[in-house]
Motif scaffolding. Structure first.
Motif, mmCIF file in Angstrom:
data_model
loop_
_atom_site.group_PDB
_atom_site.id
_atom_site.type_symbol
_atom_site.label_atom_id
_atom_site.label_comp_id
_atom_site.label_asym_id
_atom_site.label_seq_id
_atom_site.Cartn_x
_atom_site.Cartn_y
_atom_site.Cartn_z
ATOM 1 N N SER A 20 0.861 -1.203 -0.112
ATOM 2 C CA SER A 20 0.082 -0.108 -0.140
ATOM 3 C C SER A 20 0.873 1.055 0.053
ATOM 4 O O SER A 20 2.010 1.251 0.068
ATOM 5 C CB SER A 20 -1.100 0.082 1.220
ATOM 6 O OG SER A 20 -0.217 0.187 2.394
ATOM 7 N N SER A 21 0.199 2.241 -0.083
ATOM 8 C CA SER A 21 0.846 3.683 -0.319
ATOM 9 C C SER A 21 1.801 4.096 1.132
ATOM 10 O O SER A 21 1.278 3.819 2.062
ATOM 11 C CB SER A 21 -0.170 4.759 -0.076
ATOM 12 O OG SER A 21 -0.375 5.663 -1.244
ATOM 13 N N PRO A 23 6.010 5.754 1.719
ATOM 14 C CA PRO A 23 7.429 6.083 1.024
ATOM 15 C C PRO A 23 8.085 5.125 0.056
ATOM 16 O O PRO A 23 8.710 5.465 -0.672
ATOM 17 C CB PRO A 23 8.450 6.512 2.347
ATOM 18 C CG PRO A 23 7.387 6.911 3.383
ATOM 19 C CD PRO A 23 6.399 5.907 3.147
ATOM 20 N N SER A 46 0.141 9.046 -1.912
ATOM 21 C CA SER A 46 -1.049 9.839 -2.445
ATOM 22 C C SER A 46 -0.575 11.343 -3.013
ATOM 23 O O SER A 46 0.360 11.990 -2.440
ATOM 24 C CB SER A 46 -2.024 10.066 -1.410
ATOM 25 O OG SER A 46 -2.506 8.980 -1.002
ATOM 26 N N ASN A 135 -8.243 8.355 -1.560
ATOM 27 C CA ASN A 135 -8.187 8.390 -0.247
ATOM 28 C C ASN A 135 -9.391 9.321 0.527
ATOM 29 O O ASN A 135 -8.923 10.521 0.104
ATOM 30 C CB ASN A 135 -6.807 8.561 0.429
ATOM 31 C CG ASN A 135 -6.620 8.167 1.783
ATOM 32 O OD1 ASN A 135 -7.185 8.472 2.546
ATOM 33 N ND2 ASN A 135 -5.299 7.853 2.069
ATOM 34 N N LYS A 172 -10.487 4.333 -0.649
ATOM 35 C CA LYS A 172 -10.031 3.829 0.840
ATOM 36 C C LYS A 172 -10.683 4.744 1.794
ATOM 37 O O LYS A 172 -10.706 6.112 1.954
ATOM 38 C CB LYS A 172 -8.408 4.410 0.821
ATOM 39 C CG LYS A 172 -7.752 4.074 2.071
ATOM 40 C CD LYS A 172 -6.065 4.171 1.940
ATOM 41 C CE LYS A 172 -5.198 3.636 2.947
ATOM 42 N NZ LYS A 172 -4.030 3.703 2.512
ATOM 43 N N TYR A 202 -3.921 9.311 12.199
ATOM 44 C CA TYR A 202 -2.697 9.627 12.823
ATOM 45 C C TYR A 202 -3.100 10.813 14.022
ATOM 46 O O TYR A 202 -3.874 11.617 13.787
ATOM 47 C CB TYR A 202 -1.735 10.316 12.091
ATOM 48 C CG TYR A 202 -1.174 9.486 11.305
ATOM 49 C CD1 TYR A 202 -0.284 8.208 11.477
ATOM 50 C CD2 TYR A 202 -1.864 9.352 9.784
ATOM 51 C CE1 TYR A 202 -0.126 7.274 10.630
ATOM 52 C CE2 TYR A 202 -1.498 8.308 8.837
ATOM 53 C CZ TYR A 202 -0.585 7.297 9.489
ATOM 54 O OH TYR A 202 -0.242 6.421 8.342
ATOM 55 N N SER A 220 1.885 0.761 12.566
ATOM 56 C CA SER A 220 0.787 -0.054 12.845
ATOM 57 C C SER A 220 1.406 -1.305 13.869
ATOM 58 O O SER A 220 2.623 -1.764 13.649
ATOM 59 C CB SER A 220 -0.256 -0.464 11.842
ATOM 60 O OG SER A 220 0.537 -1.550 11.167
ATOM 61 N N SER A 246 -6.538 -2.982 4.991
ATOM 62 C CA SER A 246 -5.171 -2.246 5.265
ATOM 63 C C SER A 246 -5.239 -1.602 6.649
ATOM 64 O O SER A 246 -6.344 -1.156 7.013
ATOM 65 C CB SER A 246 -5.231 -0.978 4.273
ATOM 66 O OG SER A 246 -4.099 -0.093 4.651
ATOM 67 N N SER A 247 -4.383 -2.107 7.311
ATOM 68 C CA SER A 247 -3.969 -1.905 8.606
ATOM 69 C C SER A 247 -3.595 -2.992 9.451
ATOM 70 O O SER A 247 -4.718 -3.948 9.580
ATOM 71 C CB SER A 247 -5.251 -1.199 9.392
ATOM 72 O OG SER A 247 -5.258 0.277 8.983
ATOM 73 N N GLY A 248 -2.639 -2.937 9.997
ATOM 74 C CA GLY A 248 -2.198 -4.258 10.906
ATOM 75 C C GLY A 248 -1.855 -5.463 10.298
ATOM 76 O O GLY A 248 -1.839 -6.490 11.164
ATOM 77 N N MET A 268 -0.070 -3.927 2.806
ATOM 78 C CA MET A 268 1.033 -3.826 3.586
ATOM 79 C C MET A 268 1.745 -2.343 3.608
ATOM 80 O O MET A 268 2.103 -2.216 2.396
ATOM 81 C CB MET A 268 1.967 -4.919 3.830
ATOM 82 C CG MET A 268 1.181 -6.255 4.357
ATOM 83 S SD MET A 268 2.470 -7.440 4.819
ATOM 84 C CE MET A 268 2.781 -7.847 2.877
ATOM 85 N N ALA A 269 2.091 -1.945 4.784
ATOM 86 C CA ALA A 269 2.901 -0.674 4.619
ATOM 87 C C ALA A 269 3.713 -0.939 5.868
ATOM 88 O O ALA A 269 4.797 -0.847 5.745
ATOM 89 C CB ALA A 269 2.243 0.779 4.721
ATOM 90 N N SER A 270 3.305 -0.769 7.181
ATOM 91 C CA SER A 270 4.031 -0.752 8.283
ATOM 92 C C SER A 270 5.058 -2.002 8.386
ATOM 93 O O SER A 270 6.263 -1.681 8.726
ATOM 94 C CB SER A 270 3.211 -0.750 9.445
ATOM 95 O OG SER A 270 2.791 0.363 9.565
HETATM 96 C C1 LIG Z 1 5.020 6.687 6.268
HETATM 97 C C2 LIG Z 1 3.525 6.202 5.644
HETATM 98 C C3 LIG Z 1 3.246 7.118 4.705
HETATM 99 C C4 LIG Z 1 2.044 6.871 4.204
HETATM 100 N N1 LIG Z 1 1.418 7.553 2.992
HETATM 101 C C5 LIG Z 1 0.118 7.163 2.447
HETATM 102 C C6 LIG Z 1 -0.275 7.904 1.462
HETATM 103 O O1 LIG Z 1 0.192 8.555 0.902
HETATM 104 N N2 LIG Z 1 -1.400 7.826 0.846
HETATM 105 C C7 LIG Z 1 -2.422 6.712 1.453
HETATM 106 O O2 LIG Z 1 -3.475 6.464 1.292
HETATM 107 N N3 LIG Z 1 -1.926 6.016 2.642
HETATM 108 C C8 LIG Z 1 -0.759 6.225 3.218
HETATM 109 N N4 LIG Z 1 -0.299 5.618 4.245
HETATM 110 C C9 LIG Z 1 -1.035 4.674 4.927
HETATM 111 C C10 LIG Z 1 -0.773 3.202 4.573
HETATM 112 O O3 LIG Z 1 -0.854 2.843 3.060
HETATM 113 C C11 LIG Z 1 -1.705 2.157 5.175
HETATM 114 O O4 LIG Z 1 -2.984 2.386 4.881
HETATM 115 C C12 LIG Z 1 -1.693 2.203 6.778
HETATM 116 O O5 LIG Z 1 -0.265 2.537 7.122
HETATM 117 C C13 LIG Z 1 -1.942 0.990 7.378
HETATM 118 O O6 LIG Z 1 -1.378 -0.217 6.845
HETATM 119 P P1 LIG Z 1 -0.316 -0.917 7.659
HETATM 120 O O7 LIG Z 1 -0.598 -1.297 8.949
HETATM 121 O O8 LIG Z 1 -0.043 -2.095 6.792
HETATM 122 O O9 LIG Z 1 0.769 0.255 7.739
HETATM 123 C C14 LIG Z 1 0.991 5.998 4.792
HETATM 124 C C15 LIG Z 1 1.695 5.227 5.773
HETATM 125 C C16 LIG Z 1 2.858 5.508 6.243
HETATM 126 C C17 LIG Z 1 3.215 4.736 7.551
#
Ligand SMILES: Cc1cc2nc3c(=O)[nH]c(=O)nc-3n(C[C@H](O)[C@H](O)[C@H](O)COP(=O)(O)O)c2cc1C
Length: 332
Positions: A20-21, A23, A46, A135, A172, A202, A220, A246-248, A268-270
């Motif tokens: 997922s989104s 850096p 985004s 989003n 989203k 946040y 997360s 998405s989340s967790g 996944m992002a975290s």
């Molecule tokens: C540093 C960082 C930057 C993020 N940037 C975006 C973004 O630009 N657009 C977006 O929709 N979500 C963004 N997210 C949210 C993630 O895509 C994701 O939905 C959120 O972190 C929950 O998933 P996770 O538990 O796998 O981290 C970002 C998350 C992190 C940690």
């Protein structure tokens, strides 16, 4: 060997595991690493409504018509120059990613109001994006605006973006809706092909020395999975749209649970930011082992088997679970 393939937004994904989104998806190098590690699709960072409207202001010295949030938001935003070419950079990244990757490239727009900025969606499609994720990050902080009004605005925004593109559109969502299931159904009605559950909100903190608000970004934890898990189970089979969690999601267990609930994609992002893109391979292999041990032939066979699709009264079920949970407490 079990088949991990999953359909999401009309794409035949090799596995349900998607970056997922974040850096990590913001550079071509990062995207290549994610694909090499096994990501089945990527969502780019985004592009924000505020960035686009800011660009327009810098370029034309005028406010974009209809972008009401900007007038106030500009007070809090970085100086001109910071945003210059945010759009150009994104379009370049989309085009380069399409050139370099074989997996679907999903671009992302983040905004709350209908306005001229939504026409950017078309440029993103033209640059080659396979799909677009919208989003709807909004904190409903104004006591004079009710839920119906805010939801109507969000639906108008979805419809406006839908009208700009022919590629699949996912939305989203935040978990903070009075009637989330209804809003999800309405989002699909006005043109969403998929829903991503959820946006993480946040929570800023206070610094007791400077008395300032401190933005904090914590990654997360696996416990946060419960929220998307519950809502995917509730929505599976009740809305005609792809569902992404998405989340967790930090492990194969997390990914398997959201699939059981009815998700088509596990994002996944975290986990990727903490442990690197190698997480994809690790989770994929562990999922494969679990499916073999439990004699599943495919992810499709598993998908939705723990959803509440068959439940005639999900509200009563939720009340019963709530009661059971409270009663189950024993002093540790
Ligand atoms: C540093 C960082 C930057 C993020 N940037 C975006 C973004 O630009 N657009 C977006 O929709 N979500 C963004 N997210 C949210 C993630 O895509 C994701 O939905 C959120 O972190 C929950 O998933 P996770 O538990 O796998 O981290 C970002 C998350 C992190 C940690």
């Amino acid at each position: 060997m079990p088949d991990l393939g999953s359909r999401y937004l009309g794409f035949a994904l090799r596995t349900p595991l998607v970056a997922s989104s974040s850096p990590l998806t913001g550079t071509l190098d990062g995207l290549r690493q994610l694909e090499d590690a096994g990501a089945s699709a990527v969502v780019l960072p985004s592009l924000f409504e505020e960035e686009l409207v800011h660009d327009a202001l810098v370029l034309h010295g005028a406010l974009e018509e209809g972008s009401e949030s900007f007038a106030e938001a500009r007070t809090y935003l970085p100086e001109p120059g910071h945003y210059e070419s945010a759009l150009d950079k994104l379009l370049e990244l989309v085009a380069a990613a399409k050139d370099a990757l074989a997996i679907p490239v999903i671009a992302s727009l983040n905004g709350t109001t209908r306005g001229g900025w939504t026409s950017i969606a078309r440029a993103i499609e033209t640059a080659g994006a396979d799909a677009l994720e919208l989003n709807l990050y909004r904190v409903a902080a104004d006591p004079s605006r009710n839920a119906a009004e805010l939801e109507q605005r969000s639906l108008e925004l979805i419809a406006a973006v839908r009208a700009e593109v022919t590629i699949p559109l996912s939305v989203k969502l935040s978990p903070f809706f009075t009637a989330l299931a209804d809003f999800a159904a309405c989002a699909v009605k006005v043109g969403a092909d998929g829903l991503v559950l959820f946006n993480r909100f946040y929570q800023p903190d206070f610094d007791l020395e400077t008395l300032e608000i401190v933005p904090t970004l914590t990654l997360s934890t696996p416990e946060e999975l419960r929220l998307p898990l519950r809502w995917i189970a509730l929505l599976h089979g009740r809305v005609k749209a792809s569902l992404a969690a998405s989340s967790g999601i930090h492990s194969a267990q997390g990914a398997l649970k959201v699939l059981l609930a009815g998700a088509d994609a596990a994002m996944m992002a975290s986990a990727l930011l903490r442990r690197g893109p190698g997480v994809f391979r690790e989770i994929e292999q562990a999922m494969m082992r679990w499916l073999e041990e439990h004699e599943y032939q495919s992810v499709t066979q598993l998908k939705g088997s723990a959803s509440q699709r068959a439940s005639p009264n999900p509200e009563a079920f939720e009340r019963a679970q709530y009661l059971r949970t409270l009663r189950s407490y024993t002093k540790g």
